[in-house]
Each structure stands twice: as C-alpha cells, then as structure tokens.
Scaffold this motif. Structure first.
Motif, PDB file in Angstrom:
ATOM      1  N   VAL A 205       0.850  -0.931  -0.109  1.00 23.93           N
ATOM      2  CA  VAL A 205      -0.041  -0.036   0.548  1.00 23.93           C
ATOM      3  C   VAL A 205       0.838   1.584   0.421  1.00 23.93           C
ATOM      4  O   VAL A 205       2.166   1.128   0.389  1.00 23.93           O
ATOM      5  CB  VAL A 205      -0.958   0.182   0.934  1.00 23.93           C
ATOM      6  N   THR A 206       0.837   2.603  -0.773  1.00 30.74           N
ATOM      7  CA  THR A 206       1.467   3.288  -0.732  1.00 30.74           C
ATOM      8  C   THR A 206       0.414   4.298   0.140  1.00 30.74           C
ATOM      9  O   THR A 206      -0.675   4.230   0.190  1.00 30.74           O
ATOM     10  CB  THR A 206       1.005   4.191  -2.297  1.00 30.74           C
ATOM     11  N   SER A 207       1.230   4.629   0.860  1.00 29.58           N
ATOM     12  CA  SER A 207       0.687   5.539   2.729  1.00 29.58           C
ATOM     13  C   SER A 207      -0.377   6.682   2.120  1.00 29.58           C
ATOM     14  O   SER A 207       0.106   7.299   1.494  1.00 29.58           O
ATOM     15  CB  SER A 207       1.614   6.232   3.010  1.00 29.58           C
ATOM     16  N   GLN A 221      -0.060  -5.245   6.396  1.00 25.01           N
ATOM     17  CA  GLN A 221       0.700  -4.754   4.616  1.00 25.01           C
ATOM     18  C   GLN A 221       1.838  -4.022   4.891  1.00 25.01           C
ATOM     19  O   GLN A 221       2.657  -4.073   6.179  1.00 25.01           O
ATOM     20  CB  GLN A 221      -0.594  -3.074   4.707  1.00 25.01           C
ATOM     21  N   VAL A 222       2.752  -4.079   4.130  1.00 21.74           N
ATOM     22  CA  VAL A 222       3.475  -3.546   3.719  1.00 21.74           C
ATOM     23  C   VAL A 222       4.206  -1.926   3.471  1.00 21.74           C
ATOM     24  O   VAL A 222       2.798  -1.348   1.641  1.00 21.74           O
ATOM     25  CB  VAL A 222       4.968  -4.128   2.898  1.00 21.74           C
ATOM     26  N   VAL A 277       3.378  -0.633  13.662  1.00 20.51           N
ATOM     27  CA  VAL A 277       3.206  -1.830  13.353  1.00 20.51           C
ATOM     28  C   VAL A 277       2.972  -2.451  11.810  1.00 20.51           C
ATOM     29  O   VAL A 277       2.428  -2.831  11.903  1.00 20.51           O
ATOM     30  CB  VAL A 277       1.482  -0.951  13.972  1.00 20.51           C
ATOM     31  N   VAL A 278       3.085  -1.640  11.150  1.00 21.00           N
ATOM     32  CA  VAL A 278       3.419  -2.056   9.667  1.00 21.00           C
ATOM     33  C   VAL A 278       4.320  -0.985   9.677  1.00 21.00           C
ATOM     34  O   VAL A 278       4.549   0.226  10.014  1.00 21.00           O
ATOM     35  CB  VAL A 278       1.584  -1.005   8.803  1.00 21.00           C
ATOM     36  N   LEU A 294       9.685  -8.146   3.767  1.00 20.99           N
ATOM     37  CA  LEU A 294       8.812  -7.854   4.767  1.00 20.99           C
ATOM     38  C   LEU A 294       7.804  -8.048   4.527  1.00 20.99           C
ATOM     39  O   LEU A 294       6.960  -8.807   4.944  1.00 20.99           O
ATOM     40  CB  LEU A 294       8.826  -6.059   4.458  1.00 20.99           C
ATOM     41  N   LEU A 295       7.112  -8.271   2.997  1.00 26.27           N
ATOM     42  CA  LEU A 295       5.747  -9.118   2.667  1.00 26.27           C
ATOM     43  C   LEU A 295       5.914 -10.481   3.097  1.00 26.27           C
ATOM     44  O   LEU A 295       5.538 -10.848   3.506  1.00 26.27           O
ATOM     45  CB  LEU A 295       5.575  -8.574   1.228  1.00 26.27           C
TER      46      LEU A 295
END
Length: 336
Positions: A205-207, A221-222, A277-278, A294-295
């Motif tokens: 996910v893009t922030s 998510q990453v 958290v993420v 990370l994923l």
C-alpha cells in the motif's frame, strides 16, 4: 489530496470556486460556517467569514503535525472550534495552544458498512472480479499518476516473486486502465478497493488513507512510498517531516513526540525500515528486495503477521467512538 501540478492546473477553477463561496456567505450571512477539510481553500474562506463577524467551525483538522505547521496561526485566528478525526491530534494541537475535539473517524464507519454489506449480500468478490482460487495480494499504488508511476513498478516486481498468490491492482478513480498498463499487466479492479483489501491475504500500500483502510479491513500490509529514489531526497524528507511515521496506523498506535521521531529515524537509518504496527519503506529504501523481505512473512501464519493484526486491534480501539463522526459534529453544532 491534490498534488502541486494538479493545483496549478486547476488554479483558475479553484479561484472561481473561492469567489463563489465568498459570495454565497456574504449573501446568506449564516449563523455559522462549517468548513470541511481542504485547508488550502478553507482557511482562506475561514478568514473571509471571520472578517464578516461569523462563527466558523472546522471539521477534519488540517494535518499540521505532518507539514505546514505555520497554518496553526490561521486556525487560531479564524476558527471558533476545530473537530479532529485522528485521536492523537487533540494533544498535538493542545500543546500549541489550540483546543481540538476528537469526534471519531469516518473511515471506520465506511469500512464497517462495506464489510457488513459484503456479509449481508454474500457477494463472492473473487468470482465477481474474475479471479482464480489463489490467495489475493492487494496492490494499492496511490490515487495520483505520479504516485502510481513511482510505486507500481516496485510492487509489480515484488508480486512476480510470489506465484502462489494472485496480485490484483486497485484501480483509482479517474485513472484509466491504459495508464496502469504502462507499468503492469496484473489484473486491475476498479472502484472496489475496500472489498479487494478485505478479501486479501496481504497488501502492498502506498501511504495515505488506504493504509488505514487496509488496517481496518484486516489486511496485513507493507507501506511503500518511493517518490524519488535518491538517498539525499530521503534525508531531506525525514528532516522536513515532523512525525516519526508516514502511515496512519503507525501514527494512531504510537506516540509522535520528538524523542520517538529521533529514535525511529535512527533505526530507519540503520535498517531502512520504520514503523510500530506496519513496516514503512520510504524513498530510496523502497526497493523490491526490501519490500519482498517484509511482505513474505505476512503471507504465512508467522509471528510477524500475528503482531500486525494485534496492532490493528489497537488502532481500532483508539479510533473508537460511540457515534459516527458526522453525527457527533452535527449534534455539537445543534447544541451550541
């Protein structure tokens, strides 16, 4: 939110809309003006309305803790009350002499309504989207062309390392399919981002608001935010940034004080990763190798996946209110 180029291109229309809003306020002379979000526009309108002697309330406090903190002066001068949708904001604003009231977060309501609708209808997202039986990896690359161009190639490269999952791109409104095809041939699902994330094993996910929606939908998510991929840009970015994290789940779950920021920046300089958290990968650290590392644990039943889902529960607890944000604001306006 609009990027700089978008604002410049639409500036004549923005100025026309501002003149129209001012004229409407002047002609109506309402008892109260309630401004919603969009600080670049609404703070100008607040100044105008206050100049007419009107009461001004502001719903969805500007994210001054992230950038443009100098706008707090305008909030103090031109508003009577400010309502926040993020639980850490009242303390941040309070330390700077402005009383702000947390009223709940509309993303919680939106996600929960969508999840309930899915349960009630029994809709099979996988079948409706034409997907196969593999677990789904959601690719949410942003809502602007620049974000997509920078982040989608990294996300696509990571997805190709995991043939055991089916990667699906969340299509953003107003972005044509042909634009996505410049960077990927993965399936694109339009207008169903929440449903995609709710049915996904994990997500890249893009922030932005999407990172909070993924947390509320229960998709580990990453967070990827590549922008320009140079280290000096990252160093400048973290110097300008007044908060330790960029994603909303991390900001909601953890403190944003200066000591936390220093600690997080030091850890990020060592590892390239930040987050409570993420995990967040910013600028030059956002590479296929790091994102994949990370994923991968999030795709299996691992302690890392479990910790993230526990963190999501903390996020929900801190966002919780007994009524919807809009209803709370409306009630407070009626009672004032």
């Amino acid at each position: 939110d609009m990027g700089f180029v978008d604002v410049a291109r639409h500036l004549p229309q923005v100025m026309e809309n501002l003149d129209t809003a001012k004229r409407a306020i002047r002609e109506m002379m309402p008892d109260r003006v309630v401004l919603v979000d969009y600080p670049g526009f609404n703070l100008k309108l607040a100044r105008y309305a206050k100049g007419l002697g009107l009461k001004v309330d502001y719903y969805i406090a500007p994210k001054l803790w992230a950038w443009k903190a100098w706008r707090i002066k305008a909030l103090k001068l031109y508003t009577d009350r400010v309502f926040s949708i993020l639980p850490f904001e009242p303390a941040w604003f309070g330390e700077r002499g402005l009383e702000v009231t947390y009223v709940g977060n509309p993303s919680v309501e939106e996600v929960d309504r969508e999840l309930e609708r899915m349960r009630a209808s029994g809709e099979d997202f996988r079948s409706a989207a034409g997907l196969d039986g593999r677990p789904i990896l959601a690719i949410v690359a942003g809502s602007r062309r620049g974000e997509i161009a920078e982040n989608l190639p990294v996300m696509d490269a990571v997805a190709r390392r995991h043939p055991e999952v089916q990667a699906v791109v969340a299509g953003a409104p107003s972005i044509p399919l042909g634009y996505y095809r410049r960077f990927t041939d993965l399936p694109v699902v339009e207008g169903r981002t929440l449903r995609l994330m709710a049915n996904s094993r994990a997500a890249l996910v893009t922030s932005g608001t999407a990172s909070l929606e993924a947390a509320l939908a229960g998709a580990p998510q990453v967070v990827c935010y590549r922008a320009v991929g140079w280290k000096w840009a990252h160093d400048l970015f973290t110097h300008i940034l007044k908060i330790p994290y960029v994603s909303l789940p991390n900001l909601i779950a953890g403190p944003i004080d200066s000591e936390t920021r220093r600690r997080v920046n030091a850890e990020a300089s060592r590892t390239g990763v930040r987050g409570c958290v993420v995990p967040e990968l910013l600028v030059h650290n956002c590479t296929p190798d790091k994102a994949d590392a990370l994923l991968a644990p999030l795709l299996e039943e691992t302690p890392g996946r479990k910790r993230q889902l526990e963190g999501y529960r903390t996020v929900r607890e801190r966002l919780h209110t007994d009524s919807s944000a809009a209803e709370t604001v409306a009630r407070m306006l009626r009672n004032s």
